[in-house]
Motif scaffolding. Structure first.
Motif, PDB file in Angstrom:
ATOM      1  N   HIS A 125       0.841  -1.204   0.000  1.00 12.05           N
ATOM      2  CA  HIS A 125       0.000   0.000   0.000  1.00 12.05           C
ATOM      3  C   HIS A 125       0.873   1.250   0.000  1.00 12.05           C
ATOM      4  O   HIS A 125       1.996   1.235   0.498  1.00 12.05           O
ATOM      5  CB  HIS A 125      -0.907   0.015   1.234  1.00 12.05           C
ATOM      6  CG  HIS A 125      -1.964  -1.037   1.215  1.00 12.05           C
ATOM      7  ND1 HIS A 125      -3.147  -0.897   0.523  1.00 12.05           N
ATOM      8  CD2 HIS A 125      -2.014  -2.259   1.817  1.00 12.05           C
ATOM      9  CE1 HIS A 125      -3.885  -1.981   0.696  1.00 12.05           C
ATOM     10  NE2 HIS A 125      -3.225  -2.822   1.474  1.00 12.05           N
ATOM     11  N   ARG A 151      -6.000  -5.191  -0.526  1.00 11.19           N
ATOM     12  CA  ARG A 151      -5.063  -6.244  -0.929  1.00 11.19           C
ATOM     13  C   ARG A 151      -5.341  -7.499  -0.117  1.00 11.19           C
ATOM     14  O   ARG A 151      -5.632  -7.427   1.070  1.00 11.19           O
ATOM     15  CB  ARG A 151      -3.616  -5.789  -0.742  1.00 11.19           C
ATOM     16  CG  ARG A 151      -3.248  -4.630  -1.641  1.00 11.19           C
ATOM     17  CD  ARG A 151      -1.796  -4.201  -1.489  1.00 11.19           C
ATOM     18  NE  ARG A 151      -1.552  -3.000  -2.273  1.00 11.19           N
ATOM     19  CZ  ARG A 151      -1.258  -2.981  -3.563  1.00 11.19           C
ATOM     20  NH1 ARG A 151      -1.165  -4.123  -4.223  1.00 11.19           N
ATOM     21  NH2 ARG A 151      -1.057  -1.843  -4.193  1.00 11.19           N
ATOM     22  N   TRP A 153      -3.756 -11.166   1.082  1.00 14.68           N
ATOM     23  CA  TRP A 153      -2.433 -11.749   1.316  1.00 14.68           C
ATOM     24  C   TRP A 153      -2.546 -13.184   1.809  1.00 14.68           C
ATOM     25  O   TRP A 153      -3.469 -13.519   2.541  1.00 14.68           O
ATOM     26  CB  TRP A 153      -1.684 -10.951   2.389  1.00 14.68           C
ATOM     27  CG  TRP A 153      -1.581  -9.494   2.158  1.00 14.68           C
ATOM     28  CD1 TRP A 153      -2.472  -8.534   2.565  1.00 14.68           C
ATOM     29  CD2 TRP A 153      -0.540  -8.798   1.473  1.00 14.68           C
ATOM     30  NE1 TRP A 153      -2.042  -7.292   2.181  1.00 14.68           N
ATOM     31  CE2 TRP A 153      -0.862  -7.418   1.505  1.00 14.68           C
ATOM     32  CE3 TRP A 153       0.630  -9.210   0.840  1.00 14.68           C
ATOM     33  CZ2 TRP A 153      -0.052  -6.450   0.943  1.00 14.68           C
ATOM     34  CZ3 TRP A 153       1.441  -8.245   0.264  1.00 14.68           C
ATOM     35  CH2 TRP A 153       1.107  -6.881   0.318  1.00 14.68           C
ATOM     36  N   GLU A 160       1.255 -11.574  -1.968  1.00 15.54           N
ATOM     37  CA  GLU A 160       0.015 -10.899  -2.340  1.00 15.54           C
ATOM     38  C   GLU A 160      -0.772 -11.801  -3.290  1.00 15.54           C
ATOM     39  O   GLU A 160      -0.237 -12.308  -4.274  1.00 15.54           O
ATOM     40  CB  GLU A 160       0.320  -9.572  -3.027  1.00 15.54           C
ATOM     41  CG  GLU A 160      -0.911  -8.759  -3.329  1.00 15.54           C
ATOM     42  CD  GLU A 160      -0.572  -7.428  -3.964  1.00 15.54           C
ATOM     43  OE1 GLU A 160      -0.797  -7.292  -5.167  1.00 15.54           O
ATOM     44  OE2 GLU A 160      -0.057  -6.548  -3.238  1.00 15.54           O
ATOM     45  N   VAL A 163      -5.843  -7.853  -5.671  1.00 16.98           N
ATOM     46  CA  VAL A 163      -6.034  -6.439  -5.385  1.00 16.98           C
ATOM     47  C   VAL A 163      -7.402  -6.001  -5.908  1.00 16.98           C
ATOM     48  O   VAL A 163      -7.820  -6.409  -6.988  1.00 16.98           O
ATOM     49  CB  VAL A 163      -4.950  -5.576  -6.083  1.00 16.98           C
ATOM     50  CG1 VAL A 163      -5.165  -4.094  -5.793  1.00 16.98           C
ATOM     51  CG2 VAL A 163      -3.564  -6.000  -5.676  1.00 16.98           C
TER      52      VAL A 163
END
Length: 199
Positions: A125, A151, A153, A160, A163
């Motif tokens: 971010h 996001r 995770w 990641e 998004v």
């Protein structure tokens, strides 16, 4: 100085409503709406509260520290000072093993909930973290920033997974439904299937 309400949360058994003000934490009995306990905080920049998985502790996030109080008497159990950042959000894993702590620099720390020892840092971010939430049996973590970028995770690898650029800066997981809810002042309330976040 006037007290400003920053966050509200029911205790795990819903016998108390926890009200976080800028400078204190107050518990009100839900049975008769009277104040049952209060603790004055060490500074006036408190922002968010959260509960431990078992409901025995309440986490108070201020810009300068994460404070852990016992739910029954508001006794200070632990604290973690913010270093060169401001803390902005927190969430406890369902297992009670982890805490996620969002910060003003866009990072989210994963710490051991019992010792507050750092485990990992999630980066990606560009602005202040507004919301963090565990889901998928603590295998996944959601972080959302002030620009509405969300996001997803993988907790174990810190990789990641996806998004969303249209989410609001606030988020919550609907347990048992694997659904993610996002909202914001200028963004509508939306419900997402956690398994269908773009990857």
């Amino acid at each position: 100085q006037n007290k400003v309400v920053r966050d509200l949360l029911f205790s795990k058994n819903e016998d108390s409503l926890l009200a976080l003000f800028n400078d204190r934490l107050i518990a009100y009995r839900t049975s008769d709406r009277t104040m049952s306990r209060e603790v004055r905080l060490p500074n006036e920049n408190a922002g968010r509260i959260g509960l431990s998985a078992d409901g025995s502790s309440v986490f108070v996030v201020s810009e300068s520290a994460l404070l852990v109080y016992g739910i029954e008497g508001f006794d200070l159990q632990q604290s973690l000072l913010a270093n060169n950042v401001s803390f902005s959000a927190t969430a406890s894993s369902l297992s009670g093993q982890f805490l996620a702590i969002g910060s003003s620099d866009g990072t989210t720390q994963l710490v051991n909930a019992g010792t507050l020892t750092p485990i990992a840092v999630f980066r990606g971010h560009r602005t202040r973290i507004q919301c963090v939430a565990f889901f998928n049996n603590d295998r996944s973590l959601v972080t959302a920033d002030g620009n509405g970028v969300l996001r997803l995770w993988d907790v174990s690898s810190q990789r990641e997974l996806g998004v969303l650029h249209t989410a609001g800066p606030n988020c919550a997981i609907v347990e048992g439904k694997q659904a993610l809810v996002t909202w914001g002042t200028d963004r509508p309330l939306r419900v997402w299937s956690a398994g269908k976040i773009p990857q």
